[in-house]
Design an enzyme around this catalytic site. Structure first.
Site, PDB file in Angstrom:
ATOM      1  NE  ARG A 167      -3.260  -7.514  -4.491  1.00  0.00           N
ATOM      2  CZ  ARG A 167      -3.806  -7.425  -3.283  1.00  0.00           C
ATOM      3  NH1 ARG A 167      -3.059  -7.570  -2.210  1.00  0.00           N
ATOM      4  NH2 ARG A 167      -5.088  -7.214  -3.131  1.00  0.00           N
TER       5      ARG A 167
ATOM      6  CB  SER B 123      -4.815  -6.116   4.353  1.00  0.00           C
ATOM      7  OG  SER B 123      -4.124  -4.941   4.042  1.00  0.00           O
TER       8      SER B 123
ATOM      9  CE  LYS C 141     -11.074  -7.229   1.491  1.00  0.00           C
ATOM     10  NZ  LYS C 141      -9.996  -6.346   1.031  1.00  0.00           N
TER      11      LYS C 141
ATOM     12  CG  HIS D  83      -1.925  -0.979   1.378  1.00  0.00           C
ATOM     13  ND1 HIS D  83      -2.097  -1.734   2.512  1.00  0.00           N
ATOM     14  CD2 HIS D  83      -2.895  -1.365   0.513  1.00  0.00           C
ATOM     15  CE1 HIS D  83      -3.137  -2.546   2.350  1.00  0.00           C
ATOM     16  NE2 HIS D  83      -3.626  -2.345   1.138  1.00  0.00           N
TER      17      HIS D  83
END
Ligand code: PNS
Length: 166
Positions: free
Chosen positions: A90, A126, A41, A17
């Site tokens: 990604r 994360s 999440k 990040h």
């Protein structure tokens, strides 16, 4: 004057990040790091804790500020004079990130700038950090030192609480 937002859950903020935030701050005049809640999440840190940790890590860049946001990202952009959304990309995220970028552009016209994640952080997320830390693995390579300490402390207290559950 161009303003970008780097949005995310940052739970916790990783080296990946910070690399994207730094690269954004090198090409955009003002950068707002916006800590949102991904409703899909299960979070490790509260949004306020994540803002505090990010603010400490981003203090090294004079054109970066950190704030909380709720609701739609496009509304945050409109309310804060944001010209562009900046995100690290990604390979595994391409489909979903593209879908969100296209939805955001359809909603208000705000565009998304994708920066390819630095190769050394391409596998770091994360959620994987949370999983590895929760199961006792070493996550210190992926996080700034202070964030790693806080992550391991939080995971240990969570695990202790879970062990006490019946
Ligand atoms: O780090 P994450 O979990 O990938 O961050 C996702 C986040 C918070 C940036 C994303 O879920 C988001 O933009 N949420 C705000 C709500 C919203 O605008 N949803 C519509 C997206 S097209």
């Amino acid at each position: 004057m161009t303003r970008a937002v780097c949005p995310g859950s940052f739970d916790p903020v990783t080296h990946g990040h910070l690399d994207v935030i730094e690269r954004t701050a090198q090409i955009i005049d003002e950068v707002v790091v916006a800590v949102g809640t991904n409703i899909a999440k299960n979070s490790l840190f509260t949004p306020e804790e994540r803002v505090e940790m990010l603010a400490a890590e981003c203090a090294q860049w004079s054109n970066v500020e950190v704030t909380l946001f709720g609701g739609l990202l496009v509304d945050f952009c409109a309310d804060n004079d944001i010209d562009v959304i900046s995100k690290g990309l990604r390979a595994a995220d391409l489909g979903y990130e593209l879908q969100m970028a296209q939805m955001n552009r359809q909603l208000t016209g705000v565009d998304t700038l994708f920066l390819p994640t630095a190769p050394q952080w391409a596998f770091v997320s994360s959620s994987l950090v949370r999983e590895v830390a929760t199961l006792g693995g070493d996550v210190t390579a992926f996080l700034p030192a202070e964030i790693a300490t806080r992550t391991m402390t939080r995971v240990a207290s969570r695990n202790a609480g879970a062990a006490g559950d019946v």
